[in-house]
Write an enzyme that holds these catalytic residues in place. Structure first.
Site, PDB file in Angstrom:
ATOM      1  N   SER A  52     -12.980 -32.380   9.195  1.00 25.52           N
ATOM      2  CA  SER A  52     -12.734 -33.085   7.917  1.00 25.52           C
ATOM      3  C   SER A  52     -13.560 -32.488   6.782  1.00 25.52           C
ATOM      4  CB  SER A  52     -12.995 -34.585   8.053  1.00 25.52           C
ATOM      5  OG  SER A  52     -14.251 -34.843   8.624  1.00 25.52           O
ATOM      6  N   HIS A 105     -10.794 -35.242  16.696  1.00 23.18           N
ATOM      7  CA  HIS A 105     -11.830 -35.533  15.689  1.00 23.18           C
ATOM      8  C   HIS A 105     -11.892 -37.054  15.504  1.00 23.18           C
ATOM      9  CE1 HIS A 105     -14.513 -34.951  12.414  1.00 23.18           C
ATOM     10  NE2 HIS A 105     -13.675 -34.607  11.447  1.00 23.18           N
ATOM     11  N   HIS A 160     -18.661 -32.555  22.608  1.00 28.61           N
ATOM     12  CA  HIS A 160     -18.830 -32.208  21.194  1.00 28.61           C
ATOM     13  C   HIS A 160     -18.870 -30.693  21.047  1.00 28.61           C
ATOM     14  CE1 HIS A 160     -20.326 -32.285  17.057  1.00 28.61           C
ATOM     15  NE2 HIS A 160     -19.804 -33.499  17.030  1.00 28.61           N
ATOM     16  N   ARG A 218     -25.812 -41.006  16.776  1.00 30.37           N
ATOM     17  CA  ARG A 218     -24.977 -42.051  16.167  1.00 30.37           C
ATOM     18  C   ARG A 218     -24.479 -43.025  17.252  1.00 30.37           C
ATOM     19  NH1 ARG A 218     -20.756 -38.151  13.327  1.00 30.37           N
ATOM     20  NH2 ARG A 218     -20.817 -37.374  15.477  1.00 30.37           N
ATOM     21  N   ASP A 227     -17.806 -41.657  18.616  1.00 29.79           N
ATOM     22  CA  ASP A 227     -16.579 -42.441  18.779  1.00 29.79           C
ATOM     23  C   ASP A 227     -16.546 -43.246  20.076  1.00 29.79           C
ATOM     24  OD1 ASP A 227     -15.485 -41.416  16.366  1.00 29.79           O
ATOM     25  OD2 ASP A 227     -15.084 -39.534  17.414  1.00 29.79           O
TER      26      ASP A 227
HETATM   27  N1  CMX Z   1     -12.772 -34.608  28.500  1.00 27.22           N
HETATM   28  C1  CMX Z   1     -12.137 -33.653  29.206  1.00 27.22           C
HETATM   29  N2  CMX Z   1     -12.273 -32.329  28.976  1.00 27.22           N
HETATM   30  C2  CMX Z   1     -13.132 -31.972  28.012  1.00 27.22           C
HETATM   31  C3  CMX Z   1     -13.861 -32.903  27.263  1.00 27.22           C
HETATM   32  C4  CMX Z   1     -13.651 -34.273  27.511  1.00 27.22           C
HETATM   33  N3  CMX Z   1     -14.248 -35.245  26.818  1.00 27.22           N
HETATM   34  N4  CMX Z   1     -14.633 -32.241  26.366  1.00 27.22           N
HETATM   35  C5  CMX Z   1     -14.395 -30.932  26.550  1.00 27.22           C
HETATM   36  N5  CMX Z   1     -13.475 -30.766  27.542  1.00 27.22           N
HETATM   37  C6  CMX Z   1     -12.879 -29.531  28.007  1.00 27.22           C
HETATM   38  C7  CMX Z   1     -12.143 -28.855  26.859  1.00 27.22           C
HETATM   39  O1  CMX Z   1     -10.859 -29.441  26.653  1.00 27.22           O
HETATM   40  C8  CMX Z   1     -12.120 -27.413  27.336  1.00 27.22           C
HETATM   41  O2  CMX Z   1     -11.122 -27.316  28.312  1.00 27.22           O
HETATM   42  P1  CMX Z   1     -10.207 -25.973  28.472  1.00 27.22           P
HETATM   43  O3  CMX Z   1     -11.161 -24.850  28.721  1.00 27.22           O
HETATM   44  O4  CMX Z   1      -9.323 -26.296  29.618  1.00 27.22           O
HETATM   45  O5  CMX Z   1      -9.487 -25.828  27.166  1.00 27.22           O
HETATM   46  C9  CMX Z   1     -13.477 -27.266  28.015  1.00 27.22           C
HETATM   47  O6  CMX Z   1     -13.882 -28.605  28.382  1.00 27.22           O
HETATM   48  C10 CMX Z   1     -14.556 -26.646  27.140  1.00 27.22           C
HETATM   49  O7  CMX Z   1     -14.643 -27.402  25.947  1.00 27.22           O
HETATM   50  P2  CMX Z   1     -16.028 -27.516  25.147  1.00 27.22           P
HETATM   51  O8  CMX Z   1     -16.408 -26.142  24.727  1.00 27.22           O
HETATM   52  O9  CMX Z   1     -17.002 -28.294  25.937  1.00 27.22           O
HETATM   53  O10 CMX Z   1     -15.611 -28.428  23.924  1.00 27.22           O
HETATM   54  P3  CMX Z   1     -14.932 -27.997  22.549  1.00 27.22           P
HETATM   55  O11 CMX Z   1     -16.003 -27.547  21.620  1.00 27.22           O
HETATM   56  O12 CMX Z   1     -13.784 -27.065  22.781  1.00 27.22           O
HETATM   57  O13 CMX Z   1     -14.301 -29.371  22.061  1.00 27.22           O
HETATM   58  C11 CMX Z   1     -14.262 -31.689  21.623  1.00 27.22           C
HETATM   59  C12 CMX Z   1     -15.086 -30.412  21.555  1.00 27.22           C
HETATM   60  C13 CMX Z   1     -15.004 -32.810  20.909  1.00 27.22           C
HETATM   61  C14 CMX Z   1     -12.929 -31.457  20.907  1.00 27.22           C
HETATM   62  C15 CMX Z   1     -14.026 -32.047  23.115  1.00 27.22           C
HETATM   63  O14 CMX Z   1     -15.269 -32.325  23.739  1.00 27.22           O
HETATM   64  C16 CMX Z   1     -13.090 -33.213  23.312  1.00 27.22           C
HETATM   65  O15 CMX Z   1     -11.875 -33.018  23.363  1.00 27.22           O
HETATM   66  N6  CMX Z   1     -13.623 -34.495  23.422  1.00 27.22           N
HETATM   67  C17 CMX Z   1     -12.788 -35.655  23.505  1.00 27.22           C
HETATM   68  C18 CMX Z   1     -12.268 -36.044  22.122  1.00 27.22           C
HETATM   69  C19 CMX Z   1     -13.372 -36.608  21.245  1.00 27.22           C
HETATM   70  O16 CMX Z   1     -14.136 -37.469  21.656  1.00 27.22           O
HETATM   71  N7  CMX Z   1     -13.441 -36.147  19.992  1.00 27.22           N
HETATM   72  C20 CMX Z   1     -14.388 -36.685  18.986  1.00 27.22           C
HETATM   73  C21 CMX Z   1     -15.510 -35.718  18.619  1.00 27.22           C
HETATM   74  C22 CMX Z   1     -16.427 -36.324  17.558  1.00 27.22           C
HETATM   75  C23 CMX Z   1     -15.697 -36.428  16.245  1.00 27.22           C
HETATM   76  O17 CMX Z   1     -15.353 -35.400  15.640  1.00 27.22           O
HETATM   77  O18 CMX Z   1     -15.432 -37.550  15.791  1.00 27.22           O
END
Ligand code: CMX
Length: 434
Positions: free
Chosen positions: A241, A271, A318, A327, A373
């Site tokens: 964002s 996000h 994250h 937070r 979140d």
């Molecule tokens: N559940 C399952 N799998 C997850 C995960 C979770 N909570 N977090 C990361 N992973 C997976 C990724 O999807 C990725 O999988 P692939 O290699 O198969 O594509 C792998 O683990 C590596 O990811 P990462 O490097 O640890 O995480 P990223 O930096 O790519 O992504 C985030 C970060 C937040 C998008 C991810 O942790 C996620 O999807 N979390 C759940 C959604 C969420 O809570 N988002 C809110 C974030 C805070 C905000 O912005 O408000």
């Protein structure tokens, strides 16, 4: 407000000179290297922009102008008989770079109240949208329509000098921050309370008026909104964002265009939308496991099943943080104080114990810990805000404080249009595999 605007203006000259001299002297220094992997993985960790308002440390968490979240909760002014800092103080800190006095914060509250009226045409735009449209889509459209009020756009048309861009951006930013709670509350009351709208009251702080317009009179809910508006306000510049707003703003798009772009990013499930997804996930789990508080083993099996189905566990992980989000901890402390026996709080606490080792065991999740979140939704549910599709709008209202402070600074420092370079896989393959 004149006093705060003047104070900001005094800072501009010093900051412009400082940045210019710094870049003149050190501009050719190398700050890092970029790997091929980084350009295929969302530019993770690539230092590529300046955001003055806050900085995120992977282990320590967020610092707003150097202050950690627990410090912020100690040092920012509060409303009478309140335990929470006023988010107006957070805005002052991010904008001016100094701690505000009680008077500074009071001035901002008054100014936001003065600017809070929303033109009828914005309500008409919302009234013409289908109620089934997601509240974040309605929110973004309403912000775009409000663009009609942009003082920067009018000044630009009249040929204002570059060095004064900050001035009308400052005005737009305050107007926007002031009007967002009204717009958000309108969407909420229209969608979920039979269009029974509540007019703002005089003499309340920004969050208290927001809580009031949403239709909640419980003092603890007002405290929660103050907490919520403070902790979601900024998370340095690289998150979707903030970055989307910064990118769009760099084309000299006004505050409304820039912020609406940021809100479209916040509406994504990876996000800000994660705050609604967490609630959906928790309630689904509770229902499928027969209601009540599931056991640790039941939760573990459910989480494993979700992962096996290729789903993410919302609220965990994250892109930058490598520890429990401060937070999250701030909200947990709120829950421990006000609702320690609430069943959903106990469920969130149990999920907090069970999920990290499971994510860690996948061997690929870089941060198994909960983010902001994972906690926010159940606090809102507790006070009777049950319409969780709306929760990301609350996140959006709060995020305006950081994004708008940064936009004003970008204009003050004359930040250029963003235009990074891209490549193609063919070019990269040719470069490295021969
Ligand atoms: N559940 C399952 N799998 C997850 C995960 C979770 N909570 N977090 C990361 N992973 C997976 C990724 O999807 C990725 O999988 P692939 O290699 O198969 O594509 C792998 O683990 C590596 O990811 P990462 O490097 O640890 O995480 P990223 O930096 O790519 O992504 C985030 C970060 C937040 C998008 C991810 O942790 C996620 O999807 N979390 C759940 C959604 C969420 O809570 N988002 C809110 C974030 C805070 C905000 O912005 O408000």
């Amino acid at each position: 407000m004149k006093k705060i605007k003047q104070k900001f203006e005094e800072k501009i000259g010093v900051s412009r000179t400082r940045v210019k001299q710094f870049v003149d002297e050190y501009g050719d220094k190398i700050i890092g290297e970029i790997s091929l992997r980084q350009i295929y993985s969302g530019m993770r960790g690539m230092l590529s922009m300046v955001t003055e308002t806050s900085k995120l440390d992977p282990n320590e968490g967020i610092r707003f102008r150097g202050y950690s979240l627990p410090e912020i909760q100690d040092v920012l002014p509060r409303a009478n008989q309140s335990n929470q800092p006023l988010p107006e103080g957070m805005f002052y800190l991010m904008l001016i770079g100094e701690l505000p006095t009680n008077d500074d914060v009071h001035l901002i509250s008054l100014e936001l109240e003065k600017r809070s009226s929303v033109p009828d045409y914005v309500f008409n735009v919302i009234n013409n949208l289908p109620k089934e449209m997601h509240p974040m889509t309605q929110f973004s459209i309403a912000i775009l329509s409000l663009r009609n009020e942009s003082k920067f756009s009018k000044a630009y048309k009249q040929g204002v000098s570059k060095k004064d861009y900050w001035n009308t951006t400052f005005e737009d930013a305050l107007d926007l921050i002031a009007k967002l709670p009204r717009i958000a509350a309108y969407i909420y009351r229209r969608n979920y309370h039979n269009e029974d709208y509540i007019e703002p009251l005089k003499g309340l702080d920004w969050s208290a008026n927001f809580a009031h317009m949403l239709g909640f009179s419980n003092k603890e809910f007002t405290e929660l909104i103050r907490l919520y508006m403070t902790i979601h306000s900024d998370h340095e510049g690289g998150n979707v964002s903030a970055h989307a707003s910064h990118l769009v703003g760099s084309a000299l798009s006004d505050a409304y265009l820039s912020f609406s772009a940021g809100m479209n990013g916040l509406a994504g499930p990876l996000h800000g939308l994660a705050n609604q997804e967490v609630v959906r996930w928790l309630l689904d789990m509770q229902e499928k496991l027969g209601g009540g508080l599931p056991s640790r083993d039941e939760i573990a099996n459910y989480v494993q099943e979700s992962l096996n189905q290729g789903k993410v566990i919302p609220g965990f992980g994250h892109a930058v943080l490598r520890k429990t989000d401060p937070r999250y901890t701030a909200q947990r402390e709120f829950a421990l104080k006000y609702l320690p026996d609430d069943e959903l709080f106990l469920l969130v606490s149990r999920v907090f114990e069970v999920v990290p080792p499971i994510l860690e065991a996948t061997g690929k999740v870089k941060n198994p810990w909960p983010n902001v979140d994972a906690h926010s939704g159940i606090l809102l549910l507790k006070y009777g805000m049950k319409e969780y599709d709306f929760f990301t709008v609350l996140f959006g209202v709060s995020r305006s404080l950081g994004i708008m402070s940064q936009l004003i600074w970008s204009r003050a420092l004359g930040m250029p249009i963003e235009r990074p370079s891209s490549t193609t896989t063919d070019i990269m393959v040719k470069k490295f595999s021969n």
